[in-house]
Write a protein that holds these residues in place. Sequence first.
Motif: not given
Length: 269
Positions: A144-172
Amino acid sequence: MPYQTTVVKPDAIRIGSAKIEIGDDVNALSNLGAVRNVALQEQWETVTISGDNVGTIKKYIRNHIATLTFNWLELDLDSLSKIRGGIDKVSLVAAEPVSVTNETLDWEPGKPIKLANKNGNGTAVSSLVIKKVEGGSETALEEETDYFVYVGDGSNGEAGATYVVPITEQAGDVKANYSYTPNAARVLTTGGKIEIAPKVVRLTNVNEDGKKFQVTIYKATNSSGINLTLPADDADDVWNTPVTLEGSCDANRAVGQQLLEIYDEQSVA
């Protein structure tokens, strides 16, 4: 001898089979995949009313139905349960949890990253830790600070797959540790339920120009049980099961639109 006529509408000559879909309504249809011997037949009984001194007074029809038959080649238990209208129970048997360490993530703010593995039951993976690796040291990032997580439902990605969405820039490098539980088996049981839920079933043929010929039956129920045909081990064939879906009139629809719809983009002119 000369031919008796010529082709009147070339686009009305159809080629090929059809995709078959089934679901609870027209907006939630699932593709049944590979089939053979698809056939659709409409039928009714004709009733004649006559008088003793005037002959036929009136004719009308009753028991207006449309029957779809095919041999289904993809024996998936979830789809089989849909075809059978809810008389079965389908459950999953979980395998042992699997741990994943240091899965590399292509980190870019705002761009969803699909984890390589997913839970068999369609929930988010567990014990997820996202970390930055730089100069031999690791730093855990904050959800929720550096990233958030959601599970796809078919309309926003593969159903049942876990997605990580980056929020902040990261070096390395950014890596993920988590645990997931795949399925070991799917189980279908049946017997005892007596009510078959009707389904919407749709056939779609697409020609070489991408134009559709589509038939939708609004209230179809399965009328045949499991009947597997198993070829010999050395036969050039696969398992198949015959399916019969009988469509009847849906009284909740307008008169004249209760049984089926034929939608044609191929022969319009």
